[in-house]
Every structure is written in C-alpha cells, then in structure tokens.
Design a protein around this motif. Structure first.
Motif, PDB file in Angstrom:
ATOM      1  N   LEU A   1      17.316 -62.379  48.767  1.00  0.00           N
ATOM      2  CA  LEU A   1      17.899 -63.294  47.793  1.00  0.00           C
ATOM      3  C   LEU A   1      19.372 -63.012  47.536  1.00  0.00           C
ATOM      4  O   LEU A   1      20.023 -63.709  46.753  1.00  0.00           O
ATOM      5  CB  LEU A   1      17.127 -63.207  46.474  1.00  0.00           C
ATOM      6  CG  LEU A   1      15.677 -63.701  46.506  1.00  0.00           C
ATOM      7  CD1 LEU A   1      14.939 -63.275  45.242  1.00  0.00           C
ATOM      8  CD2 LEU A   1      15.634 -65.225  46.667  1.00  0.00           C
ATOM      9  N   GLY A   2      19.901 -61.966  48.183  1.00  0.00           N
ATOM     10  CA  GLY A   2      21.298 -61.601  47.986  1.00  0.00           C
ATOM     11  C   GLY A   2      21.565 -60.931  46.663  1.00  0.00           C
ATOM     12  O   GLY A   2      22.675 -61.010  46.126  1.00  0.00           O
ATOM     13  N   LEU A   3      20.566 -60.220  46.148  1.00  0.00           N
ATOM     14  CA  LEU A   3      20.667 -59.599  44.824  1.00  0.00           C
ATOM     15  C   LEU A   3      20.672 -58.079  44.924  1.00  0.00           C
ATOM     16  O   LEU A   3      19.949 -57.494  45.733  1.00  0.00           O
ATOM     17  CB  LEU A   3      19.490 -60.031  43.954  1.00  0.00           C
ATOM     18  CG  LEU A   3      19.385 -61.525  43.640  1.00  0.00           C
ATOM     19  CD1 LEU A   3      18.026 -61.828  43.004  1.00  0.00           C
ATOM     20  CD2 LEU A   3      20.524 -61.966  42.726  1.00  0.00           C
ATOM     21  N   ALA A   4      21.441 -57.441  44.066  1.00  0.00           N
ATOM     22  CA  ALA A   4      21.407 -55.992  43.947  1.00  0.00           C
ATOM     23  C   ALA A   4      20.230 -55.597  43.054  1.00  0.00           C
ATOM     24  O   ALA A   4      19.852 -56.350  42.149  1.00  0.00           O
ATOM     25  CB  ALA A   4      22.705 -55.489  43.322  1.00  0.00           C
ATOM     26  N   PRO A   5      19.625 -54.432  43.281  1.00  0.00           N
ATOM     27  CA  PRO A   5      18.518 -54.001  42.425  1.00  0.00           C
ATOM     28  C   PRO A   5      18.866 -53.989  40.943  1.00  0.00           C
ATOM     29  O   PRO A   5      18.022 -54.277  40.098  1.00  0.00           O
ATOM     30  CB  PRO A   5      18.211 -52.586  42.942  1.00  0.00           C
ATOM     31  CG  PRO A   5      18.625 -52.618  44.373  1.00  0.00           C
ATOM     32  CD  PRO A   5      19.852 -53.486  44.396  1.00  0.00           C
ATOM     33  N   ARG A   6      20.119 -53.695  40.603  1.00  0.00           N
ATOM     34  CA  ARG A   6      20.505 -53.653  39.187  1.00  0.00           C
ATOM     35  C   ARG A   6      20.454 -55.033  38.534  1.00  0.00           C
ATOM     36  O   ARG A   6      20.456 -55.141  37.310  1.00  0.00           O
ATOM     37  CB  ARG A   6      21.904 -53.059  39.044  1.00  0.00           C
ATOM     38  CG  ARG A   6      23.017 -53.911  39.626  1.00  0.00           C
ATOM     39  CD  ARG A   6      24.384 -53.283  39.390  1.00  0.00           C
ATOM     40  NE  ARG A   6      25.452 -54.102  39.977  1.00  0.00           N
ATOM     41  CZ  ARG A   6      25.853 -54.031  41.230  1.00  0.00           C
ATOM     42  NH1 ARG A   6      25.270 -53.153  42.044  1.00  0.00           N
ATOM     43  NH2 ARG A   6      26.824 -54.810  41.683  1.00  0.00           N
ATOM     44  N   SER A   7      20.413 -56.082  39.357  1.00  0.00           N
ATOM     45  CA  SER A   7      20.310 -57.442  38.834  1.00  0.00           C
ATOM     46  C   SER A   7      18.865 -57.893  38.682  1.00  0.00           C
ATOM     47  O   SER A   7      18.612 -59.061  38.396  1.00  0.00           O
ATOM     48  CB  SER A   7      21.038 -58.423  39.775  1.00  0.00           C
ATOM     49  OG  SER A   7      22.400 -58.090  39.889  1.00  0.00           O
ATOM     50  N   CYS A   8      17.932 -56.970  38.874  1.00  0.00           N
ATOM     51  CA  CYS A   8      16.507 -57.299  38.844  1.00  0.00           C
ATOM     52  C   CYS A   8      15.801 -56.545  37.729  1.00  0.00           C
ATOM     53  O   CYS A   8      16.254 -55.501  37.277  1.00  0.00           O
ATOM     54  CB  CYS A   8      15.857 -56.950  40.181  1.00  0.00           C
ATOM     55  SG  CYS A   8      16.584 -57.809  41.602  1.00  0.00           S
ATOM     56  N   ALA A   9      14.678 -57.098  37.312  1.00  0.00           N
ATOM     57  CA  ALA A   9      13.823 -56.463  36.309  1.00  0.00           C
ATOM     58  C   ALA A   9      12.401 -56.406  36.834  1.00  0.00           C
ATOM     59  O   ALA A   9      12.003 -57.200  37.688  1.00  0.00           O
ATOM     60  CB  ALA A   9      13.869 -57.235  34.994  1.00  0.00           C
ATOM     61  N   ALA A  10      11.640 -55.456  36.315  1.00  0.00           N
ATOM     62  CA  ALA A  10      10.212 -55.347  36.634  1.00  0.00           C
ATOM     63  C   ALA A  10       9.433 -55.308  35.338  1.00  0.00           C
ATOM     64  O   ALA A  10       9.828 -54.637  34.380  1.00  0.00           O
ATOM     65  CB  ALA A  10       9.941 -54.090  37.446  1.00  0.00           C
ATOM     66  N   VAL A  11       8.329 -56.038  35.315  1.00  0.00           N
ATOM     67  CA  VAL A  11       7.438 -56.075  34.161  1.00  0.00           C
ATOM     68  C   VAL A  11       6.081 -55.570  34.618  1.00  0.00           C
ATOM     69  O   VAL A  11       5.451 -56.161  35.495  1.00  0.00           O
ATOM     70  CB  VAL A  11       7.309 -57.511  33.597  1.00  0.00           C
ATOM     71  CG1 VAL A  11       6.377 -57.531  32.384  1.00  0.00           C
ATOM     72  CG2 VAL A  11       8.680 -58.080  33.232  1.00  0.00           C
ATOM     73  N   GLY A  12       5.630 -54.449  34.051  1.00  0.00           N
ATOM     74  CA  GLY A  12       4.361 -53.863  34.475  1.00  0.00           C
ATOM     75  C   GLY A  12       3.774 -52.982  33.402  1.00  0.00           C
ATOM     76  O   GLY A  12       4.305 -52.899  32.288  1.00  0.00           O
TER      77      GLY A  12
END
Length: 220
Positions: A157-168
């Motif tokens: 998606l062209g995204l850096a990991p810092r631009s992502c969130a995880a819900v768990g």
C-alpha cells in the motif's frame, strides 16, 4: 480498490477482538464436536504452554469429511462485537485501509472480509479435496506470520509501519503490536495491555476510533 491518498492502515484481529469472549475456531468446533477439547488447547496457547501448530493440527482433525459449503452458513451465527461495519466505514472515509490480521482459518477471514469490506485477510488454511476438508492443515500461520503479513500489506500500500495501527487482544498480537506505530489492546489480556500503546475496553468496536484518529490527524 484504494486510491493513493490513503494515509494509513488498521490491522484488526478476529478472535477475542471482533469475536468477543471466544474464538471463531471454538465456535465452529461446536458444530464439529470437539469444542471443549479445542477450548482447552486455545487456553494452553494463550498461557504459552503449547504452540500454534499443535492447536491448528488438533482443530483441523475435527474438520475431516465436512463439506466446504457448510461453513458460511455456520458463520452467519458467529458472535461479533457491535460496530464493525461502522468502524470499517469510518476507516475508509478517513483514508485508513481496514485489514484483517488474524490466525483464524481462511474461511473465517474470507467471510468477514466479504461481509464487512475489509481490504484483505490473513490466516492458516485447511486442506481440501473434492469439496471436503481432509482434516489436515494446508498452511500453518503463527503470530510472526501475522506480523509479516501486516508489514507486507503495508508495503504493498506504500505505507510505513509507523502509519499503521493494530487492534487486538492477546498473545498472537504481540509481534504485530511491536511493529506498528499504534497498538490498541481491545478488551485485552494483561500481556497485550502491557505492550500496547493504549488499552480500550468497550462492547462496541467504535471505542477504538479516538485512537485511530491520531493516525489521521497529522494529515488532516
């Protein structure tokens, strides 16, 4: 299809998160006749005394001879947290790509993606032959594979990991929590709360939206 203006991705766990208080596998095992045995095995996994591979092989054996087409009908009764559709819609409106990052069997990820509009899903795969499950695992998938799937999806998606969130909520989310910019322990175990950016307790998935807004705010 997502345009290039998406600003992040959100990786949602299934079992214990979207499916509260149980797992999709234990729910389905109720139709297959090994619910109690699987529940004990999953508790042992959560406690760290057995591995994911052992649990998956035990569960897969109970699927032997079942027709593939039966599963979607069972999944129509899967207990789900409130607010999934609304949360996915909010993510899409705000440039966040909603993805299922899960250890649930692939029929579960496929069903939930089609029902709610998740961009993609991960998970282990049951072996099939002639439209029936064989009772064997075709592809194992553990918590590190889950993390790697999420990071690979972000790259696509062209995204850096810092631009992502995880819900768990539990052990299977810990490697992914450590790899993304924001992690939300949703109705979670003590271990997940300890490492998450923030903990949220709510009977509606929309309770995580104030956290997800932090991914959007810098670009809005």
């Amino acid at each position: 299809m997502f345009s290039s203006d998406h600003v992040g991705a959100v990786f949602f766990d299934v079992d214990g998160t979207l499916v509260p208080g149980t797992s999709s596998s234990v729910f389905l095992a109720g139709f297959l006749g090994h619910r109690d045995e699987l529940a004990r095995a999953e508790d042992a996994y959560a406690a760290g005394t057995v591995g994911n591979r052992q649990v998956s092989e035990l569960d897969a054996a109970g699927w032997a001879g079942v027709r593939e087409e039966r599963v979607s009908g069972w999944l129509d009764g899967l207990p789900l947290v409130s607010g999934i559709a609304e949360t996915v819609a909010w993510c899409r409106r705000n440039g966040l790509v909603p993805v299922l990052a899960t250890l649930a069997w692939s029929p579960v990820g496929s069903y939930l993606s089609a029902r709610f509009g998740f961009h993609a899903f991960s998970g282990p795969r049951l072996e099939t032959a002639d439209g029936h499950f064989t009772g064997r695992v075709a592809r194992h998938f553990d918590e590190y594979d889950k993390r790697d799937f999420a990071l690979a999806t972000a790259r696509e998606l062209g995204l850096a990991p810092r631009s992502c969130a995880a819900v768990g909520d539990s052990r299977s989310d810990l490697p992914l929590f450590a790899a993304v910019g924001w992690s939300v322990a949703f109705n979670a175990s003590a271990g997940a709360r300890e490492v998450a950016t923030v903990a949220v307790d709510d009977d509606d998935l929309r309770g995580v939206l104030p956290v997800l807004r932090r991914l959007v705010a810098p670009t809005r």
